[in-house]
Design an enzyme around this catalytic site. Structure first.
Site, PDB file in Angstrom:
ATOM      1  N   GLU A 281       0.838  -1.211   0.000  1.00  0.00           N
ATOM      2  CA  GLU A 281       0.000   0.000   0.000  1.00  0.00           C
ATOM      3  C   GLU A 281       0.872   1.260   0.000  1.00  0.00           C
ATOM      4  OE1 GLU A 281      -2.057  -0.495   3.724  1.00  0.00           O
ATOM      5  OE2 GLU A 281      -3.313  -2.128   3.009  1.00  0.00           O
ATOM      6  N   ARG A 320       2.104  19.921   6.120  1.00  0.00           N
ATOM      7  CA  ARG A 320       3.135  19.060   6.712  1.00  0.00           C
ATOM      8  C   ARG A 320       4.079  19.810   7.653  1.00  0.00           C
ATOM      9  NH1 ARG A 320       6.635  16.663   4.215  1.00  0.00           N
ATOM     10  NH2 ARG A 320       6.640  14.835   5.545  1.00  0.00           N
ATOM     11  N   CYS A 350      -3.274  33.584   9.712  1.00  0.00           N
ATOM     12  CA  CYS A 350      -3.079  34.208  11.010  1.00  0.00           C
ATOM     13  C   CYS A 350      -2.797  33.178  12.095  1.00  0.00           C
ATOM     14  CB  CYS A 350      -4.299  35.049  11.354  1.00  0.00           C
ATOM     15  SG  CYS A 350      -4.551  36.307  10.107  1.00  0.00           S
ATOM     16  N   TYR A 378       0.469  14.029   0.584  1.00  0.00           N
ATOM     17  CA  TYR A 378      -0.024  14.670   1.798  1.00  0.00           C
ATOM     18  C   TYR A 378       0.098  16.190   1.697  1.00  0.00           C
ATOM     19  CZ  TYR A 378       0.386   9.813   3.073  1.00  0.00           C
ATOM     20  OH  TYR A 378       0.266   8.446   3.063  1.00  0.00           O
TER      21      TYR A 378
HETATM   22  C1  LIG Z   1      -1.278   6.150   4.958  1.00  0.00           C
HETATM   23  C2  LIG Z   1      -1.357   4.693   4.766  1.00  0.00           C
HETATM   24  C3  LIG Z   1      -0.572   4.070   3.785  1.00  0.00           C
HETATM   25  C4  LIG Z   1       0.436   4.808   2.938  1.00  0.00           C
HETATM   26  O1  LIG Z   1       1.564   5.201   3.658  1.00  0.00           O
HETATM   27  P1  LIG Z   1       2.799   5.862   2.892  1.00  0.00           P
HETATM   28  O2  LIG Z   1       3.759   6.156   3.965  1.00  0.00           O
HETATM   29  O3  LIG Z   1       2.294   7.085   2.220  1.00  0.00           O
HETATM   30  O4  LIG Z   1       3.322   4.865   1.920  1.00  0.00           O
HETATM   31  C5  LIG Z   1      -0.742   2.708   3.601  1.00  0.00           C
HETATM   32  N1  LIG Z   1      -1.632   1.993   4.330  1.00  0.00           N
HETATM   33  C6  LIG Z   1      -2.386   2.561   5.283  1.00  0.00           C
HETATM   34  C7  LIG Z   1      -3.335   1.732   6.050  1.00  0.00           C
HETATM   35  C8  LIG Z   1      -2.279   3.926   5.532  1.00  0.00           C
HETATM   36  O5  LIG Z   1      -3.022   4.478   6.491  1.00  0.00           O
END
Ligand SMILES: *Cc1c(COP(=O)(O)O)cnc(C)c1O
Length: 424
Positions: A281, A320, A350, A378
């Site tokens: 992911e 960020r 502000c 992000y």
């Molecule tokens: C945010 C998130 C990701 C992605 O994380 P990265 O650091 O952007 O690769 C993958 N899985 C889950 C469950 C997340 O919450």
């Protein structure tokens, strides 16, 4: 190779001058490189070639429809954290059967939506969620495919706000409770146990914690197997970091090579080589370096203690720095000769927390353009309308062409949903 580089002293995105983008679309504007997106995705997909593996882009990093469409066309699946994100995938022509649904607070409506589109798997994060999903799936006469998100309690050595796999985090089922949770899941009539999942944190530079988590999941899969609970896929989450400053993140190919080597030797020794599907992911590592935030200097405000460079982008555009004290690179679009001063680059909002970069040596003049680097992940997805600021435009560059992929929000659109009602 970076797709944002100087040509004759002028910063370009691929072959398009960023000053041209500012002229055409205004500022602040997020600018993305198509080639960078494709290369970053290919680092994952190439390393997965010939494997039973699925890359599910974590779309909360950047969920613009044009970017989702591009990744879907490259074969990406998606990791979702809300029903709204599933609707985005569908709108962008993505395949719901390649979608994983993560998150600790899934509502009944979100579950119904995801079940009706036959997503690949729910990454369930608690026992109450398991019961709710069983009930909702039962009402629809379906079985919900489920992984339990297990919290392997490994320290990802990253910022505390983006560490998610420690005991003290709200995410996942504690490792020590996982076996019982799986027994329960296997006993529920409308739950189909299909996988196991973890996601330990973000912006990880070293893959050792990820491999440690993998080893723990492997042990758990073996334990479940002995109980007669078969797991068909193993999901390692995202988390691979990118370069913001002088970090040296592990290469995606090297990390995946180590993952597959471990999985192969495990399957060979315990399961006579029978394969298991592996899911990833990644979010940041696909979009982070593929985008910059283009902004214009409004005022220079030198002072006794600090010099402030006030730009037209702010914390509402790019959270960020304010949220994680993240360090992000800043460059002038036109390379200038001269003596650099040390500037804090701040926005017009502000709040003292409204800064984008601190103590940077820049040769800068009013009306100059700056970019904040590595803002593709992000960035826009965390933007807000604080101070009644419309969100930035978004532009995608492909070689010498560029196209608007999200209009700048107008002030009127910000209050269009409000009603001047009273209870008199
Ligand atoms: C945010 C998130 C990701 C992605 O994380 P990265 O650091 O952007 O690769 C993958 N899985 C889950 C469950 C997340 O919450």
């Amino acid at each position: 190779m970076s797709h944002f580089s100087y040509r004759n002293g002028a910063l370009h995105a691929e072959s398009v001058a960023l000053s041209d983008i500012a002229d055409k679309f205004g500022t602040p504007t997020y600018v993305y490189s198509k080639q960078a997106l494709e290369e970053n995705f290919s680092a994952w997909s190439d390393a997965c070639k010939g494997r039973d593996a699925l890359v599910c882009y974590a779309m909360k990093a950047n969920s613009n429809l044009a970017i989702l469409r591009l990744l879907a066309a490259l074969g990406s699946g998606f990791d979702l954290v809300s029903g709204g994100e599933l609707l985005r995938v569908l709108a962008a022509g993505g395949d719901p059967r390649k979608c994983l649904f993560s998150g600790v607070g899934k509502t009944r409506d979100e579950m119904r939506l995801a079940l009706s589109h036959d997503i690949l798997c729910f990454n369930v994060e608690s026992i109450p969620e398991l019961h709710r999903l069983n009930e909702v799936a039962g009402q629809l006469g379906k079985k919900a495919p489920v992984s339990l998100r297990v919290n392997p309690n490994v320290d990802p050595k990253t910022h505390p706000y983006i560490a998610t796999g420690l005991k003290a985090n709200k995410f996942g089922v504690a490792f020590s409770d996982a076996l019982n949770a799986y027994r329960l899941a296997a006993s529920l009539p409308h739950i189909d146990v299909v996988g196991i999942d973890c996601h330990i944190g973000s912006q990880l530079l070293d893959d050792a914690p990820l491999l440690e988590a993998l080893d723990k999941l492997i042990d758990l899969v073996d334990t479940l197997d002995k109980e007669g609970i078969a797991v068909h896929h193993l999901d390692l989450g995202g988390g691979i970091g990118i370069v913001y400053d002088d970090e040296r993140p592990v290469a995606v190919g090297a990390y995946l090579g180590r993952v597959f080597a471990r999985i192969d030797s495990w399957r060979k020794s315990r399961y006579a080589g029978s394969p298991i599907k592996v899911c990833f992911e990644p979010g940041r590592s696909i979009v982070g370096n593929a985008g910059v935030l283009l902004t214009r200097v409004e005022y220079l405000k030198p002072g006794e203690e600090k010099n402030f460079c006030i730009v037209d982008a702010a914390m509402n555009d790019l959270m960020r720095p304010a949220m994680y004290e993240a360090w992000m690179g800043v460059q002038t679009v036109t390379q200038r000769e001269g003596r650099a001063l040390t500037w804090d680059v701040v926005g017009p909002v502000c709040e003292s927390g409204d800064w984008l970069a601190r103590e940077r040596a820049l040769v800068v003049e009013p009306d100059d353009l700056l970019v904040i680097n590595s803002a593709g992940a992000y960035g826009m997805t965390m933007a807000s309308n604080y101070n009644s600021r419309g969100r930035a435009a978004e532009v995608l560059v492909d070689q010498d062409r560029c196209v608007l992929i999200r209009q700048r929000e107008t002030p009127e659109s910000l209050f269009a949903l409000e009603q001047q009602a009273s209870l008199d």
